[in-house]
Design an enzyme around this catalytic site. Structure first.
Site, PDB file in Angstrom:
ATOM      1  N   ASP A 109      -2.610   1.218   9.082  1.00 21.04           N
ATOM      2  CA  ASP A 109      -3.592   1.850   8.220  1.00 21.04           C
ATOM      3  C   ASP A 109      -4.445   0.743   7.608  1.00 21.04           C
ATOM      4  O   ASP A 109      -4.180  -0.457   7.785  1.00 21.04           O
ATOM      5  CB  ASP A 109      -2.902   2.692   7.141  1.00 21.04           C
ATOM      6  N   TYR A 110      -5.467   1.135   6.879  1.00 19.00           N
ATOM      7  CA  TYR A 110      -6.486   0.217   6.370  1.00 19.00           C
ATOM      8  C   TYR A 110      -5.842  -0.908   5.547  1.00 19.00           C
ATOM      9  O   TYR A 110      -5.307  -0.674   4.476  1.00 19.00           O
ATOM     10  CB  TYR A 110      -7.459   1.018   5.511  1.00 19.00           C
TER      11      TYR A 110
END
Length: 782
Positions: free
Chosen positions: A311-312
């Site tokens: 994820d980011y």
């Protein structure tokens, strides 16, 4: 991920499933012994890649360590009013093979430019992937996933995902970070809007449907409309403490396997392309470093061959979690857990080559990750035609059209839930002399679209106010007053709202949450009406006018006063571009509502977590007994239960008929129930089947969803609905988390919600331990 809004476009970024009984594997697998990395070949030693099956291995043999790390690196882009803005120096880094994919870049001009640099000016000519959060549509925005879950219709979810994939690929996108399959039992968590609600059975069914929709058929792949799908967030992200986004998760192994893992297992069985680890930790290990769950369970036991994408900045956040003292350690732990793609953080790009050269990371780990990235690109056909998603004609045709609007309207209609309808106030007549629409949300464009509207534009939106005005007769006057906004405590508009309502024959009061109150990083401590909307409701209600409350929200709300006093309540969620038309279709009776709640609505936030498939406890609640599990100040039951949803007609159920009252553990049970439309008009009913293991060696839920079917019945018509149950439905996890069907009695409940008492009982006569990895194949995949 954390998507800012740039200019007018949001940027950047019948089914059955047993609670999956695989045991959490510890770190028992020996780590590969470090080996010295071979230096990459010089640029003058390039060989022409071999075709087809040998292509990937030939590329791996030629790649430098830096190029391999580049394939695992994802950079971001931002959509602005003038197009995509990528990281400074991106063109040069693409040419140097330092990036393998982009997040947030779309549009043929942008993606074709970057792809040309990769396949024409880089050393090895490896194409790029372009990812985007296509959550509930791309140009055409469909209902938010929680709303669409209310339709209890996997086929519909597959169709909207397919339509989104066709539009997204027309704009150069090749990879979506959807579906989100997190089970959520705490409505304070803002991201409940992105998922299918609280039930793992429904969640698994919709996970399979959406994966299939995004991926499409073989023919869709040939037509270049196939989109890589990503099941997220692995795992138990929906169990964040106190509903605070990104927070710690502390769940038992049993709860993990019975509740949170099943939808991911279903997605893997559906051949999902990628898995995204969650931001949370489990049992002291953040998911981006969780070898036991990612490498040993997901890849080892389940056999998942696809990508794991962070994820980011999830990999760099391992240092903030406190389990990595440096970028080198964070990188090592992530690659050892088999996280393949580093989104945004650049840790892989900067750290992996030296870690492999020094033997701190085995080269096999790096090569395996790169191989998975290359296989994904090959699966999309990008080596054969790297521009297959990037043609101006397809982009021009990839916007909103009549067919996509029709599907959006159909999906929105099916997602609406009628919560209350006293004295059959609804449907309203179209020829009312004067109809008042009150509430800021009635004309709020972004809230109509909901969280994560991808490339959807507000200008294409039909708001609730617009839809009502279009639907009424030419002689009906529709008046409007903002009244109060969920984003402000300002009460200056209340007098105008009261005057407007007083002069009308009926009132539609549109209240709830604005779009910015749900979604990522939008957790709430309260679940009531924000702003001055409760005061607005009180003042309008006191007028005594026929009043319909229309809710717009991205989570269950605790609104006991509204539920008690309002004669009619419609849950409309955020329904996308066709929301206004769909709402009008239901309010005026052109469509009979059929939606059912995918999450329980509490009476108060103090009841949270509250969900239908809870355990009994030794002292279940009883009003007449003091020392039982209940509250002093509020009834223990929910405001509206899971599966609840009314209709403009009524349905009756006969007692379920079972094919046998005794059966062996491997036998199949057929359950038949006759449903009759006993009302005055045709309508659809979602028939729901729940199962309870009456007594077992392990405590079981009071009931668990094991089947649902939607049936359409004309006035006075009947239909016999058939369900089939087998050992996967009867099985439980024993004290060693192994699957077993235990001898004993079971109760089947069939009706229109999770509270139905329409039941029948049968007995399994023998105990049987089930073989395999402790997984049950979702019925939708058999």
């Amino acid at each position: 991920m954390r998507p800012p809004r740039f200019a007018s476009v949001l940027a950047l970024v019948s089914v059955s499933l047993l609670a999956q009984p695989w045991a959490l594997v510890g770190r028992t697998r020996a780590q590969e012994s470090p080996t010295a990395a071979r230096p990459g070949p010089s640029e003058t030693a390039i060989k022409k890649p071999a075709p087809k099956a040998d292509l990937i291995e030939a590329l791996l043999a030629q790649m430098t360590l830096e190029e391999k790390a580049g394939q695992l690196t994802q950079w971001g882009a931002q959509q602005t009013a003038t197009g995509a803005k990528v990281k400074a120096g991106s063109d040069d880094d693409v040419k140097r093979g330092r990036v393998g994919s982009f997040l947030g870049a779309y549009g043929v001009a942008t993606t074709r430019h970057l792809q040309r640099l990769a396949v024409e000016e880089s050393r090895l000519k490896i194409p790029l992937l372009f990812s985007f959060d296509v959550i509930h549509g791309f140009r055409t925005i469909f209902p938010v996933p929680l709303a669409e879950a209310s339709a209890f219709d996997p086929a519909l979810a597959e169709r909207t995902a397919r339509a989104a994939a066709v539009e997204a690929t027309a704009h150069g996108v090749s990879w979506t970070y959807a579906p989100m399959v997190d089970i959520a039992r705490d409505p304070r968590w803002g991201r409940v809007v992105e998922g299918a609600g609280e039930d793992p059975f429904l969640g698994a069914a919709l996970a399979v449907a959406r994966v299939r929709g995004f991926r499409g058929s073989e023919a869709d792949a040939l037509r270049a409309t196939s989109l890589l799908a990503t099941a997220k967030h692995f795992v138990a992200y929906g169990a964040a403490e106190a509903g605070r986004d990104y927070n710690t998760v502390d769940v038992s192994e049993r709860t993990l396997h019975e509740v949170y893992l099943p939808p991911f297992r279903a997605a893997v069985e559906a051949d999902v392309d990628a898995i995204m680890p969650a931001f949370n930790e489990i049992a002291g290990t953040p998911m981006h470093a969780h070898r036991a769950l990612l490498r040993d369970l997901l890849r080892g036991q389940w056999g998942f061959k696809g990508l794991a994408v962070s994820d980011y900045t999830g990999i760099s956040e391992l240092t903030v979690h406190g389990i990595a003292a440096s970028p080198q350690v964070a990188t090592t732990r992530a690659i050892e857990a088999t996280v393949d793609v580093d989104m945004i953080a650049d840790f892989y790009l900067e750290q992996l080559p030296s870690l492999v050269r020094t033997g701190k990371v085995p080269q096999k780990l790096l090569d395996d990750a790169v191989r998975r990235v290359l296989v994904a690109k090959q699966r999309l056909g990008l080596f054969a035609d790297p521009y297959r998603h990037m043609h101006e004609a397809r982009e021009r045709e990839g916007g909103i059209n009549a067919a996509s609007r029709a599907l959006a309207r159909e999906a929105a209609r099916a997602s609406i839930v009628l919560l209350k309808n006293e004295r059959s106030l609804l449907p309203l007549k179209k020829n009312l002399k004067k109809l008042a629409v009150i509430g800021a949300l009635a004309e709020e464009l972004w809230s109509t679209l909901g969280a994560w509207p991808a490339a959807g534009l507000p200008k294409d939106t039909v708001t609730v106010l617009d839809g009502i005005r279009r639907a009424v007769s030419a002689d009906t006057q529709v008046t409007y007053a903002q009244g109060a906004s969920p984003d402000s405590d300002d009460t200056s508009g209340l007098d105008d709202a009261e005057r407007t309502a007083k002069a009308a024959d009926a009132v539609v009061l549109v209240i709830g949450e604005s779009e910015g109150m749900s979604g990522e990083a939008h957790s709430r401590t309260g679940l009531g009406l924000p702003g001055a909307q409760d005061v607005l409701f009180d003042r309008v209600h006191k007028l005594g006018k026929p009043l319909v409350v229309l809710l717009m929200n991205g989570r269950p709300l605790a609104i006991p006063e509204v539920a008690e006093r309002a004669p009619a309540i419609v849950e409309a969620w955020y329904l996308g571009h066709e929301m206004g038309n769909a709402v009008a279709d239901v309010l005026f009776g052109d469509v009979n509502p059929s939606g059912k709640l995918p999450m329980t609505f509490p009476r108060t936030v103090g009841q949270v977590p509250i969900y239908y498939n809870h355990k009994s406890t030794g002292r279940p609640p009883r009003a007449e007994q003091r020392y039982t599990s209940k509250y002093l100040d509020v009834h223990w039951t929910p405001l509206y239960p899971f599966g609840h949803g009314l209709s403009y007609t009524t349905f009756s159920y006969q007692k379920p008929k079972l094919s046998a009252d005794k059966l062996g553990s491997s036998d199949q049970l057929t359950v038949e129930v006759t449903v009759k439309n006993t009302g005055t008009r045709g309508g659809d009913e979602v028939v729901q089947l729940y199962l309870r293991d009456d007594a077992a060696t392990i405590t079981r839920p009071v009931r668990a969803l094991r089947g649902f079917q939607k049936v359409a019945l004309a006035k006075g018509a009947s239909s016999t609905v058939t369900f089939k149950l087998d050992q996967d439905d009867f099985a439980l996890l024993d004290d060693k988390l192994k699957r077993v069907v235990e001898a004993g009695t079971f109760t089947v409940f069939v009706g229109g919600s999770s509270t139905t008492d329409n039941q029948a009982r049968f007995e399994v006569t023998a105990t049987t331990h089930l073989p395999g990895l402790g997984t049950a194949t979702p019925r939708a995949l058999r």
